[in-house]
Design a protein around this motif. Structure first.
Motif, PDB file in Angstrom:
ATOM      1  N   GLY A   1      -8.325  -2.213  76.568  1.00  0.00           N
ATOM      2  CA  GLY A   1      -8.111  -2.319  77.804  1.00  0.00           C
ATOM      3  C   GLY A   1      -9.435  -2.041  78.172  1.00  0.00           C
ATOM      4  O   GLY A   1      -9.626  -1.335  79.569  1.00  0.00           O
ATOM      5  N   ALA A   2     -10.700  -2.172  78.100  1.00  0.00           N
ATOM      6  CA  ALA A   2     -11.434  -1.658  78.767  1.00  0.00           C
ATOM      7  C   ALA A   2     -11.959  -2.742  79.773  1.00  0.00           C
ATOM      8  O   ALA A   2     -11.727  -3.894  79.979  1.00  0.00           O
ATOM      9  CB  ALA A   2     -13.453  -2.372  77.814  1.00  0.00           C
ATOM     10  N   VAL A   3     -12.520  -1.843  81.153  1.00  0.00           N
ATOM     11  CA  VAL A   3     -13.096  -3.164  82.488  1.00  0.00           C
ATOM     12  C   VAL A   3     -14.058  -3.267  82.261  1.00  0.00           C
ATOM     13  O   VAL A   3     -14.669  -2.051  82.237  1.00  0.00           O
ATOM     14  CB  VAL A   3     -12.216  -1.596  83.336  1.00  0.00           C
ATOM     15  N   ASP A   4     -14.282  -4.320  82.429  1.00  0.00           N
ATOM     16  CA  ASP A   4     -15.607  -5.266  83.029  1.00  0.00           C
ATOM     17  C   ASP A   4     -16.202  -5.004  84.611  1.00  0.00           C
ATOM     18  O   ASP A   4     -15.971  -5.514  85.099  1.00  0.00           O
ATOM     19  CB  ASP A   4     -15.610  -6.393  82.207  1.00  0.00           C
ATOM     20  N   LEU A   5     -16.352  -3.651  85.152  1.00  0.00           N
ATOM     21  CA  LEU A   5     -16.825  -3.029  86.369  1.00  0.00           C
ATOM     22  C   LEU A   5     -17.252  -4.429  86.765  1.00  0.00           C
ATOM     23  O   LEU A   5     -16.942  -4.951  88.092  1.00  0.00           O
ATOM     24  CB  LEU A   5     -17.605  -1.898  86.198  1.00  0.00           C
ATOM     25  N   ASP A   6     -18.085  -5.082  86.179  1.00  0.00           N
ATOM     26  CA  ASP A   6     -19.296  -5.398  86.863  1.00  0.00           C
ATOM     27  C   ASP A   6     -18.712  -7.296  87.668  1.00  0.00           C
ATOM     28  O   ASP A   6     -19.321  -7.453  88.123  1.00  0.00           O
ATOM     29  CB  ASP A   6     -20.566  -6.200  86.332  1.00  0.00           C
ATOM     30  N   ARG A   7     -18.178  -7.680  86.505  1.00  0.00           N
ATOM     31  CA  ARG A   7     -16.728  -8.687  86.627  1.00  0.00           C
ATOM     32  C   ARG A   7     -15.833  -8.722  87.573  1.00  0.00           C
ATOM     33  O   ARG A   7     -16.042  -8.903  88.439  1.00  0.00           O
ATOM     34  CB  ARG A   7     -16.170  -9.401  85.584  1.00  0.00           C
ATOM     35  N   ALA A   8     -15.334  -7.118  87.548  1.00  0.00           N
ATOM     36  CA  ALA A   8     -13.820  -7.049  88.216  1.00  0.00           C
ATOM     37  C   ALA A   8     -14.501  -6.663  89.771  1.00  0.00           C
ATOM     38  O   ALA A   8     -13.659  -7.658  90.226  1.00  0.00           O
ATOM     39  CB  ALA A   8     -13.407  -6.215  87.859  1.00  0.00           C
ATOM     40  N   LEU A   9     -15.778  -6.075  90.116  1.00  0.00           N
ATOM     41  CA  LEU A   9     -16.171  -5.733  91.817  1.00  0.00           C
ATOM     42  C   LEU A   9     -16.463  -6.747  92.600  1.00  0.00           C
ATOM     43  O   LEU A   9     -17.020  -6.605  93.209  1.00  0.00           O
ATOM     44  CB  LEU A   9     -16.685  -4.345  91.087  1.00  0.00           C
ATOM     45  N   GLY A  10     -17.063  -7.776  91.902  1.00  0.00           N
ATOM     46  CA  GLY A  10     -17.037  -9.339  92.804  1.00  0.00           C
ATOM     47  C   GLY A  10     -18.926  -8.904  93.320  1.00  0.00           C
ATOM     48  O   GLY A  10     -19.355  -8.373  91.984  1.00  0.00           O
ATOM     49  N   ASP A  11     -19.122  -9.943  94.057  1.00  0.00           N
ATOM     50  CA  ASP A  11     -20.034 -10.414  93.918  1.00  0.00           C
ATOM     51  C   ASP A  11     -21.359  -8.833  93.715  1.00  0.00           C
ATOM     52  O   ASP A  11     -21.348  -8.072  94.878  1.00  0.00           O
ATOM     53  CB  ASP A  11     -20.850 -10.822  94.932  1.00  0.00           C
ATOM     54  N   GLU A  12     -22.654  -9.076  93.117  1.00  0.00           N
ATOM     55  CA  GLU A  12     -23.863  -7.596  93.628  1.00  0.00           C
ATOM     56  C   GLU A  12     -24.220  -7.747  94.619  1.00  0.00           C
ATOM     57  O   GLU A  12     -24.127  -6.605  94.971  1.00  0.00           O
ATOM     58  CB  GLU A  12     -24.775  -7.908  92.449  1.00  0.00           C
ATOM     59  N   LYS A  13     -24.277  -8.976  95.965  1.00  0.00           N
ATOM     60  CA  LYS A  13     -24.710  -8.383  96.910  1.00  0.00           C
ATOM     61  C   LYS A  13     -23.908  -7.841  98.201  1.00  0.00           C
ATOM     62  O   LYS A  13     -23.449  -7.043  99.112  1.00  0.00           O
ATOM     63  CB  LYS A  13     -24.939  -9.258  97.562  1.00  0.00           C
ATOM     64  N   ASN A  14     -22.381  -7.536  97.429  1.00  0.00           N
ATOM     65  CA  ASN A  14     -21.019  -7.199  98.459  1.00  0.00           C
ATOM     66  C   ASN A  14     -21.215  -5.656  98.100  1.00  0.00           C
ATOM     67  O   ASN A  14     -19.757  -4.706  98.471  1.00  0.00           O
ATOM     68  CB  ASN A  14     -20.109  -8.449  98.585  1.00  0.00           C
ATOM     69  N   ARG A  15     -21.955  -5.096  96.468  1.00  0.00           N
ATOM     70  CA  ARG A  15     -21.767  -4.123  96.436  1.00  0.00           C
ATOM     71  C   ARG A  15     -22.746  -2.648  97.291  1.00  0.00           C
ATOM     72  O   ARG A  15     -23.793  -2.718  97.063  1.00  0.00           O
ATOM     73  CB  ARG A  15     -21.621  -3.712  94.195  1.00  0.00           C
ATOM     74  N   PRO A  16     -22.556  -1.725  96.015  1.00  0.00           N
ATOM     75  CA  PRO A  16     -23.864  -0.864  97.285  1.00  0.00           C
ATOM     76  C   PRO A  16     -24.859  -0.923  96.370  1.00  0.00           C
ATOM     77  O   PRO A  16     -24.739  -1.181  94.553  1.00  0.00           O
ATOM     78  CB  PRO A  16     -22.955   1.278  96.666  1.00  0.00           C
ATOM     79  N   ALA A  17     -25.658  -0.713  96.187  1.00  0.00           N
ATOM     80  CA  ALA A  17     -27.491  -1.311  95.793  1.00  0.00           C
ATOM     81  C   ALA A  17     -27.369   0.275  95.023  1.00  0.00           C
ATOM     82  O   ALA A  17     -26.754   1.289  94.886  1.00  0.00           O
ATOM     83  CB  ALA A  17     -28.214  -1.234  96.688  1.00  0.00           C
ATOM     84  N   ARG A  18     -27.807  -0.385  93.477  1.00  0.00           N
ATOM     85  CA  ARG A  18     -28.339   1.035  92.521  1.00  0.00           C
ATOM     86  C   ARG A  18     -29.275   1.612  93.414  1.00  0.00           C
ATOM     87  O   ARG A  18     -30.392   1.378  93.908  1.00  0.00           O
ATOM     88  CB  ARG A  18     -28.902   0.227  91.540  1.00  0.00           C
ATOM     89  N   GLN A  19     -29.298   3.186  93.531  1.00  0.00           N
ATOM     90  CA  GLN A  19     -30.509   3.515  94.492  1.00  0.00           C
ATOM     91  C   GLN A  19     -31.829   3.745  93.431  1.00  0.00           C
ATOM     92  O   GLN A  19     -32.086   5.192  92.513  1.00  0.00           O
ATOM     93  CB  GLN A  19     -29.889   5.482  94.128  1.00  0.00           C
ATOM     94  N   ALA A  20     -32.609   2.934  92.869  1.00  0.00           N
ATOM     95  CA  ALA A  20     -33.713   2.958  92.764  1.00  0.00           C
ATOM     96  C   ALA A  20     -34.452   4.452  92.766  1.00  0.00           C
ATOM     97  O   ALA A  20     -35.221   5.362  91.928  1.00  0.00           O
ATOM     98  CB  ALA A  20     -34.922   2.518  92.821  1.00  0.00           C
ATOM     99  N   SER A  21     -34.478   5.162  93.866  1.00  0.00           N
ATOM    100  CA  SER A  21     -35.203   6.330  94.367  1.00  0.00           C
ATOM    101  C   SER A  21     -34.311   7.206  93.487  1.00  0.00           C
ATOM    102  O   SER A  21     -35.077   8.870  93.168  1.00  0.00           O
ATOM    103  CB  SER A  21     -35.384   6.914  95.356  1.00  0.00           C
ATOM    104  N   ALA A  22     -33.099   7.339  92.980  1.00  0.00           N
ATOM    105  CA  ALA A  22     -32.705   8.539  91.988  1.00  0.00           C
ATOM    106  C   ALA A  22     -32.900   8.560  91.029  1.00  0.00           C
ATOM    107  O   ALA A  22     -32.000   9.519  90.317  1.00  0.00           O
ATOM    108  CB  ALA A  22     -30.969   7.730  92.248  1.00  0.00           C
TER     109      ALA A  22
END
Length: 370
Positions: free
Chosen positions: A61-82
């Motif tokens: 039942g593992a969830v592939d978040l990257d695939r399920a949440l769609g296009d990377e450009k429509n997701r919050p960016a990873r905070q490189a400064s963090a």
């Protein structure tokens, strides 16, 4: 919110910038890892079967978040400064299926996210803050795929825990990202039956309550004082609502946060290194009750992730609630209140101290949202 939790929260230091406790922080993960190795290395031909069983538990039942949440450009960016900061979405589900039916109050269709926490693990991985999202919060659900595979269009003013019921954990993560603009890096879901098994596997959890707690519908009957709760009692404590405190879901969040801290503290206190059989039993209960994202869905990945959190002391972890107020149209629902909610999410995104203004929730009469 209940008097019990206010007293607990008031006693907790507000600053997240604390010195790490490396010795205490390593006990659970080293005990779990080495204990499992003892079992596996002494098991001969059974070793592979034991390891494979634990590993298979996680992969189911593992969830592939990257695939399920769609296009990377429509997701919050990873905070490189963090730096190595990471955000973990924790879901406690009240599915009425299988073993959960009796625990959740009978067999009915569907499931809901009874508890939702966005746990922000700060850069350096020595501090963390857990933000509870009330299940009655009205939110905008983004377009998702329903549990039956059909497309669900975006919808406004839906109850937060209905998102899980209609579209599952991935859509819940997508909704959290939309409302907070915080990137969800990992997902962990545990169900009622699994929660009970974990508590029983460690021999119960000590907990102090400041007042008598009685809720016949949840099966809760505790006198004021310190108790070691077994799995059934623990489940009643975190689910109880009627006749306890102010009877609201917001008050229940306080008890859930209190128990979560007690559970993590008890796990770390136990010397699992000297008890490989118990270690395996706990690992089996834990992996069997969890659904994770695909990146964590292996025993080695989960252990590695756990070891990276060695420096976090559960007793010092902040637990706060998303600031909310009662909805003006439907007083049985709550909505995120501004500017407090935005200030909270902004601090999480920037990996900064949560401001005092974001700790106060009008729905709790202006008391700290924790």
């Amino acid at each position: 919110m209940s008097q019990t939790h206010r007293a607990t929260a008031d006693d907790r230091p507000r600053s997240r910038r604390r010195a790490p406790s490396p010795k205490r922080g390593r006990r659970l993960r080293r005990g779990l890892l080495l204990g499992l190795l003892v079992v596996l290395l002494t098991g001969g031909g059974t070793a592979w079967w034991l390891y494979h069983g634990l590993d298979s538990n996680l992969k189911d039942g593992a969830v592939d978040l990257d695939r399920a949440l769609g296009d990377e450009k429509n997701r919050p960016a990873r905070q490189a400064s963090a730096g190595d900061a990471v955000n973990l979405l924790v879901l406690g589900s009240d599915s009425r299926a299988g073993d959960n039916a009796a625990l959740a109050g009978g067999s009915t269709d569907g499931a809901r996210a009874d508890t939702t926490l966005l746990v922000h693990i700060a850069a350096g991985r020595t501090e963390a803050v857990a933000v509870s999202i009330p299940r009655d919060t009205l939110v905008t659900r983004p377009a998702c795929t329903g549990r039956d595979g059909t497309a669900l269009p975006s919808a406004d003013r839906v109850m937060f825990n209905s998102v899980y019921a209609q579209a599952g954990p991935a859509c819940t993560a997508k909704t959290v990202e939309k409302m907070s603009r915080v990137r969800v890096d990992h997902l962990v879901e545990v169900d009622f039956a699994g929660f009970k098994e974990i508590v029983d596997a460690i021999g119960g959890v000590p907990l102090t309550v400041r007042e008598d707690l009685h809720d016949r519908s949840a099966g809760l009957d505790l006198a004021a004082g310190t108790h070691r709760l077994d799995g059934t009692e623990a489940l009643a404590f975190v689910r109880s609502r009627k006749g306890v405190g102010d009877g609201s879901d917001l008050g229940r969040i306080g008890r859930q946060q209190q128990f979560m801290t007690a559970l993590l503290t008890e796990i770390r206190r136990q010397d699992l290194l000297g008890h490989p059989t118990r270690t395996y039993r706990i690992a089996d209960s834990l992996t069997g009750s969890l659904t994770t994202d695909s990146e964590l869905a292996s025993l080695s990945a989960l252990v590695d992730f756990g070891r990276s959190l060695d420096g976090i002391d559960p007793a010092a972890m902040e637990t706060i609630m998303l600031p909310v107020e009662y909805d003006r149209v439907d007083p049985n629902r709550v909505v995120a209140v501004e500017p407090q909610a935005s200030a909270l999410w902004r601090a999480v995104r920037a990996d900064e101290e949560i401001p005092a203004s974001a700790r106060r929730s009008p729905a709790n009469g202006g008391t700290p949202a924790s």
